[in-house]
Design an enzyme around this catalytic site. Sequence first.
Site, short mmCIF file in Angstrom:
data_model
loop_
_atom_site.label_atom_id
_atom_site.label_comp_id
_atom_site.label_asym_id
_atom_site.label_seq_id
_atom_site.Cartn_x
_atom_site.Cartn_y
_atom_site.Cartn_z
N LYS A 222 0.63 -1.40 0.12
CA LYS A 222 0.16 -0.01 0.02
C LYS A 222 0.96 1.19 -0.01
O LYS A 222 1.99 1.29 0.48
CB LYS A 222 -0.96 0.02 1.27
CG LYS A 222 -2.03 -1.13 0.95
CD LYS A 222 -3.21 -0.80 0.04
CE LYS A 222 -4.18 -1.90 -0.45
NZ LYS A 222 -5.10 -1.82 0.94
N ARG A 256 -4.20 -10.51 3.91
CA ARG A 256 -4.30 -10.50 2.28
C ARG A 256 -3.04 -9.76 1.77
O ARG A 256 -2.79 -8.70 1.68
CB ARG A 256 -5.46 -9.68 2.00
CG ARG A 256 -5.98 -9.76 0.67
CD ARG A 256 -7.33 -8.68 0.25
NE ARG A 256 -7.56 -8.88 -1.15
CZ ARG A 256 -7.03 -7.91 -2.15
NH1 ARG A 256 -6.26 -7.15 -1.72
NH2 ARG A 256 -7.38 -8.08 -3.48
#
Length: 277
Positions: A222, A256
């Site tokens: 991210k 995840r």
Amino acid sequence: MRWLTSRFEIALDRPKVMGIVNVTPDSFSDGGRYFASTRTAVAHCEKLLVEGAHILDIGGESSRPGTPPVPLDEERARVLPVLREAVLLGVPVSVDTYKPELMREALDLGCDIINDIWALRQPGAVDAIAAHPSCGVCLMHMHGEPETMQRRPMEGDAVPQVLAFLRSRSAALVARSIAEERIVWDAGTGFGKTVEQNFALLARQSELLADGRPLVAGWSRKSSLGAVTGQPVNERTAASVAAAVLAVERGARIVRVHDVRETVAALQVWAATVAQS
């Protein structure tokens, strides 16, 4: 603790690794690497399982900031051929979609989990889940929508806002007789939040666990990791693994990730340490 899904009852006494399979030409993290053909995508599924993934998460629409929606027929053409093969691999399979039509088709193929960035807020999405006897569902918090969410991120303390939202969405499902054991939460790292808010959600993750709901952590590659390390997306493996371990240490039951092999190894070290404490 368990997660009830279509074909599997997933025990969450130990953390589970959900391997990401993007079948999109424009993913922020892997640039359409597995978009070329169904065989390429399925081969990646198989590779992730060899590396230790417990769950496969297959998605056909990028949710990176600024991305416009993908038409249903196009997403269907990307995802369904891969799902047909993936459900034969002997592990829980999740489909990352917010479109109720695709949810129904995926579940008809034997898909186990619906992973919805909109938390079933699209018309007909709750109906699709309520009509199924046992599929699992991951409800994610998102402020705004992918095309514009980072232009106007949320304001204030993100933690109570995310918790209130996820509680509300869970209550809507339970009101439709969807069993509690089918529902897990995802705080939505990066989805309409500032860097500081994302790290507050990690630092104070225990507040999101107050209801005893299993939590999915999605920190892999991210932009917030890039913001604190200065690394481009293709160099964020170490930062992603660190965030995954921190999330598990703070109570997340599923991570995840793109980098399955590295994450599994790090969690093995974490587990060995916990066993001696």
